[in-house]
Scaffold this motif. Structure first.
Motif, PDB file in Angstrom:
ATOM      1  N   PRO A  11     -19.288   1.505  -9.724  1.00  0.00           N
ATOM      2  CA  PRO A  11     -18.846   1.774 -11.093  1.00  0.00           C
ATOM      3  C   PRO A  11     -17.454   2.405 -11.193  1.00  0.00           C
ATOM      4  O   PRO A  11     -16.708   2.120 -12.119  1.00  0.00           O
ATOM      5  CB  PRO A  11     -19.902   2.738 -11.636  1.00  0.00           C
ATOM      6  CG  PRO A  11     -21.087   2.585 -10.751  1.00  0.00           C
ATOM      7  CD  PRO A  11     -20.566   2.137  -9.420  1.00  0.00           C
ATOM      8  N   ARG A  12     -17.109   3.260 -10.210  1.00  0.00           N
ATOM      9  CA  ARG A  12     -15.837   3.979 -10.310  1.00  0.00           C
ATOM     10  C   ARG A  12     -14.839   3.688  -9.205  1.00  0.00           C
ATOM     11  O   ARG A  12     -13.666   3.995  -9.334  1.00  0.00           O
ATOM     12  CB  ARG A  12     -16.091   5.488 -10.374  1.00  0.00           C
ATOM     13  CG  ARG A  12     -16.922   5.856 -11.605  1.00  0.00           C
ATOM     14  CD  ARG A  12     -17.042   7.341 -11.824  1.00  0.00           C
ATOM     15  NE  ARG A  12     -17.518   8.021 -10.643  1.00  0.00           N
ATOM     16  CZ  ARG A  12     -17.145   9.250 -10.289  1.00  0.00           C
ATOM     17  NH1 ARG A  12     -16.299   9.934 -11.012  1.00  0.00           N
ATOM     18  NH2 ARG A  12     -17.638   9.804  -9.206  1.00  0.00           N
ATOM     19  N   VAL A  13     -15.308   3.115  -8.087  1.00  0.00           N
ATOM     20  CA  VAL A  13     -14.406   2.828  -6.967  1.00  0.00           C
ATOM     21  C   VAL A  13     -14.732   1.487  -6.335  1.00  0.00           C
ATOM     22  O   VAL A  13     -15.829   0.949  -6.515  1.00  0.00           O
ATOM     23  CB  VAL A  13     -14.439   3.922  -5.862  1.00  0.00           C
ATOM     24  CG1 VAL A  13     -14.067   5.289  -6.410  1.00  0.00           C
ATOM     25  CG2 VAL A  13     -15.782   3.958  -5.156  1.00  0.00           C
ATOM     26  N   GLY A  14     -13.769   0.991  -5.573  1.00  0.00           N
ATOM     27  CA  GLY A  14     -13.959  -0.167  -4.719  1.00  0.00           C
ATOM     28  C   GLY A  14     -13.446   0.190  -3.338  1.00  0.00           C
ATOM     29  O   GLY A  14     -12.685   1.148  -3.175  1.00  0.00           O
ATOM     30  N   ILE A  15     -13.868  -0.565  -2.341  1.00  0.00           N
ATOM     31  CA  ILE A  15     -13.347  -0.373  -0.987  1.00  0.00           C
ATOM     32  C   ILE A  15     -12.629  -1.642  -0.564  1.00  0.00           C
ATOM     33  O   ILE A  15     -13.031  -2.751  -0.923  1.00  0.00           O
ATOM     34  CB  ILE A  15     -14.444   0.000   0.036  1.00  0.00           C
ATOM     35  CG1 ILE A  15     -15.543  -1.075   0.095  1.00  0.00           C
ATOM     36  CG2 ILE A  15     -15.012   1.382  -0.271  1.00  0.00           C
ATOM     37  CD1 ILE A  15     -16.491  -0.948   1.274  1.00  0.00           C
ATOM     38  N   ARG A  16     -11.546  -1.454   0.171  1.00  0.00           N
ATOM     39  CA  ARG A  16     -10.791  -2.585   0.694  1.00  0.00           C
ATOM     40  C   ARG A  16     -10.151  -2.167   2.007  1.00  0.00           C
ATOM     41  O   ARG A  16     -10.017  -0.979   2.298  1.00  0.00           O
ATOM     42  CB  ARG A  16      -9.739  -3.048  -0.307  1.00  0.00           C
ATOM     43  CG  ARG A  16      -8.655  -2.043  -0.604  1.00  0.00           C
ATOM     44  CD  ARG A  16      -7.610  -2.640  -1.549  1.00  0.00           C
ATOM     45  NE  ARG A  16      -6.583  -1.700  -1.927  1.00  0.00           N
ATOM     46  CZ  ARG A  16      -5.525  -1.376  -1.186  1.00  0.00           C
ATOM     47  NH1 ARG A  16      -5.365  -1.909   0.019  1.00  0.00           N
ATOM     48  NH2 ARG A  16      -4.628  -0.528  -1.626  1.00  0.00           N
ATOM     49  N   PRO A  17      -9.745  -3.140   2.817  1.00  0.00           N
ATOM     50  CA  PRO A  17      -9.081  -2.804   4.082  1.00  0.00           C
ATOM     51  C   PRO A  17      -7.720  -2.151   3.845  1.00  0.00           C
ATOM     52  O   PRO A  17      -7.090  -2.345   2.799  1.00  0.00           O
ATOM     53  CB  PRO A  17      -8.898  -4.163   4.768  1.00  0.00           C
ATOM     54  CG  PRO A  17      -9.784  -5.109   4.052  1.00  0.00           C
ATOM     55  CD  PRO A  17      -9.954  -4.585   2.670  1.00  0.00           C
ATOM     56  N   PHE A  18      -7.279  -1.399   4.816  1.00  0.00           N
ATOM     57  CA  PHE A  18      -5.912  -0.877   4.836  1.00  0.00           C
ATOM     58  C   PHE A  18      -4.955  -2.065   4.893  1.00  0.00           C
ATOM     59  O   PHE A  18      -5.279  -3.096   5.470  1.00  0.00           O
ATOM     60  CB  PHE A  18      -5.671  -0.052   6.101  1.00  0.00           C
ATOM     61  CG  PHE A  18      -6.173   1.357   6.065  1.00  0.00           C
ATOM     62  CD1 PHE A  18      -5.284   2.415   6.147  1.00  0.00           C
ATOM     63  CD2 PHE A  18      -7.532   1.638   5.980  1.00  0.00           C
ATOM     64  CE1 PHE A  18      -5.733   3.724   6.148  1.00  0.00           C
ATOM     65  CE2 PHE A  18      -7.986   2.941   5.976  1.00  0.00           C
ATOM     66  CZ  PHE A  18      -7.085   3.989   6.060  1.00  0.00           C
ATOM     67  N   ALA A  19      -3.771  -1.906   4.341  1.00  0.00           N
ATOM     68  CA  ALA A  19      -2.720  -2.920   4.436  1.00  0.00           C
ATOM     69  C   ALA A  19      -1.386  -2.211   4.645  1.00  0.00           C
ATOM     70  O   ALA A  19      -1.205  -1.064   4.219  1.00  0.00           O
ATOM     71  CB  ALA A  19      -2.672  -3.766   3.165  1.00  0.00           C
ATOM     72  N   ALA A  20      -0.464  -2.883   5.281  1.00  0.00           N
ATOM     73  CA  ALA A  20       0.858  -2.293   5.531  1.00  0.00           C
ATOM     74  C   ALA A  20       1.516  -1.836   4.233  1.00  0.00           C
ATOM     75  O   ALA A  20       2.202  -0.810   4.193  1.00  0.00           O
ATOM     76  CB  ALA A  20       1.744  -3.296   6.265  1.00  0.00           C
ATOM     77  N   ALA A  21       1.278  -2.546   3.140  1.00  0.00           N
ATOM     78  CA  ALA A  21       1.882  -2.209   1.847  1.00  0.00           C
ATOM     79  C   ALA A  21       1.364  -0.892   1.273  1.00  0.00           C
ATOM     80  O   ALA A  21       1.953  -0.365   0.321  1.00  0.00           O
ATOM     81  CB  ALA A  21       1.632  -3.339   0.851  1.00  0.00           C
ATOM     82  N   ASP A  22       0.305  -0.331   1.827  1.00  0.00           N
ATOM     83  CA  ASP A  22      -0.255   0.938   1.345  1.00  0.00           C
ATOM     84  C   ASP A  22       0.468   2.158   1.899  1.00  0.00           C
ATOM     85  O   ASP A  22       0.164   3.288   1.514  1.00  0.00           O
ATOM     86  CB  ASP A  22      -1.732   1.040   1.734  1.00  0.00           C
ATOM     87  CG  ASP A  22      -2.581  -0.031   1.092  1.00  0.00           C
ATOM     88  OD1 ASP A  22      -2.436  -0.240  -0.130  1.00  0.00           O
ATOM     89  OD2 ASP A  22      -3.380  -0.662   1.811  1.00  0.00           O
ATOM     90  N   SER A  23       1.411   1.959   2.782  1.00  0.00           N
ATOM     91  CA  SER A  23       2.040   3.052   3.511  1.00  0.00           C
ATOM     92  C   SER A  23       2.603   4.152   2.615  1.00  0.00           C
ATOM     93  O   SER A  23       2.285   5.328   2.786  1.00  0.00           O
ATOM     94  CB  SER A  23       3.143   2.505   4.418  1.00  0.00           C
ATOM     95  OG  SER A  23       3.741   3.557   5.130  1.00  0.00           O
ATOM     96  N   ALA A  24       3.443   3.814   1.655  1.00  0.00           N
ATOM     97  CA  ALA A  24       4.110   4.848   0.844  1.00  0.00           C
ATOM     98  C   ALA A  24       3.097   5.663   0.042  1.00  0.00           C
ATOM     99  O   ALA A  24       3.162   6.900   0.003  1.00  0.00           O
ATOM    100  CB  ALA A  24       5.138   4.205  -0.087  1.00  0.00           C
ATOM    101  N   GLU A  25       2.134   4.984  -0.603  1.00  0.00           N
ATOM    102  CA  GLU A  25       1.137   5.704  -1.403  1.00  0.00           C
ATOM    103  C   GLU A  25       0.245   6.573  -0.519  1.00  0.00           C
ATOM    104  O   GLU A  25       0.020   7.752  -0.808  1.00  0.00           O
ATOM    105  CB  GLU A  25       0.287   4.704  -2.194  1.00  0.00           C
ATOM    106  CG  GLU A  25      -0.748   5.361  -3.083  1.00  0.00           C
ATOM    107  CD  GLU A  25      -1.631   4.376  -3.834  1.00  0.00           C
ATOM    108  OE1 GLU A  25      -2.464   4.844  -4.623  1.00  0.00           O
ATOM    109  OE2 GLU A  25      -1.502   3.143  -3.629  1.00  0.00           O
ATOM    110  N   PHE A  26      -0.241   6.010   0.574  1.00  0.00           N
ATOM    111  CA  PHE A  26      -1.145   6.731   1.463  1.00  0.00           C
ATOM    112  C   PHE A  26      -0.453   7.967   2.042  1.00  0.00           C
ATOM    113  O   PHE A  26      -1.008   9.070   2.011  1.00  0.00           O
ATOM    114  CB  PHE A  26      -1.617   5.810   2.594  1.00  0.00           C
ATOM    115  CG  PHE A  26      -2.667   6.424   3.477  1.00  0.00           C
ATOM    116  CD1 PHE A  26      -4.004   6.133   3.276  1.00  0.00           C
ATOM    117  CD2 PHE A  26      -2.327   7.276   4.515  1.00  0.00           C
ATOM    118  CE1 PHE A  26      -4.985   6.687   4.095  1.00  0.00           C
ATOM    119  CE2 PHE A  26      -3.292   7.838   5.332  1.00  0.00           C
ATOM    120  CZ  PHE A  26      -4.623   7.543   5.127  1.00  0.00           C
TER     121      PHE A  26
END
Length: 192
Positions: A11-26
């Motif tokens: 209902p409130r979250v989803g899960i997905r694999p890590f991706a290189a594009a997530d670097s700055a946010e993470f």
């Protein structure tokens, strides 16, 4: 074919694999959450560290990494990893997880960890998951309890964390335990 990158949604979250594009946010969230994580957890805080971490999660068949992302905007709330995956007669993995400060205390990781557990027992084909937590890490222990894990033991000098060998409590959940818990329904274990 769906463009949804999520492997599972609640209902409130989803899960997905890590991706290189997530670097700055993470890494921005990891830096902002340093005081929340210390002395338990040290996720990558630089783009270089993230690239190495994400590469290991992607390339090592004994590891899987999942980002817990909010349904409202897709932002990263935290992460869960399944490490030391062993097949054969064992079919087990060890979980690690962390919430980011902006998302902590909102129940998002409880939902996200539940999604990862179901994914591990489903598509990954695992039978048992373990969590090893330092006894003083009350939020992490509470999350393990909420997810239905049972305490199985105490391991002195178990992991080298923050410059020293640290004691850990060992918690576990099997696919059968999860099925029995879900069959009992909400509130059967004293939690709504």
């Amino acid at each position: 074919m769906s463009d949804d990158p999520h492997l599972a949604r609640g209902p409130r979250v989803g899960i997905r694999p890590f991706a290189a594009a997530d670097s700055a946010e993470f890494t921005a969230y990891a830096r902002a959450s340093a005081s929340l994580h210390h002395p338990w957890l040290f996720p990558p805080r630089t783009e270089r560290e993230f690239a190495a971490y994400e590469g290991r999660l992607r390339e090592d068949p004994a590891k899987r990494g999942f980002l817990v992302c909010t349904a409202e905007d897709g932002g990263i709330a935290g992460f869960v990893t399944v490490n030391n995956i062993v097949g054969g007669a064992f079919q087990c993995g060890a979980l690690g997880y962390g919430a980011f400060a902006h998302a902590a205390g909102r129940g998002l990781m409880t939902e996200g960890l539940g999604l990862v557990v179901r994914y591990a027992f489903g598509p990954l084909g695992l039978h048992r998951l373990e969590i090893n937590v330092q006894p003083e890490n009350a939020p992490s222990l509470a999350l393990a309890r909420r997810a239905g894990f049972r305490k199985e033991g105490y391991s002195p000098d178990f992991l080298f964390v923050d410059g020293a060998w640290r004691d850990h409590e060992r918690w576990a959940l099997t696919a059968e335990m999860l099925r029995a818990r879900e069959a009992a329904g909400p509130g059967a274990d004293g939690r709504a």
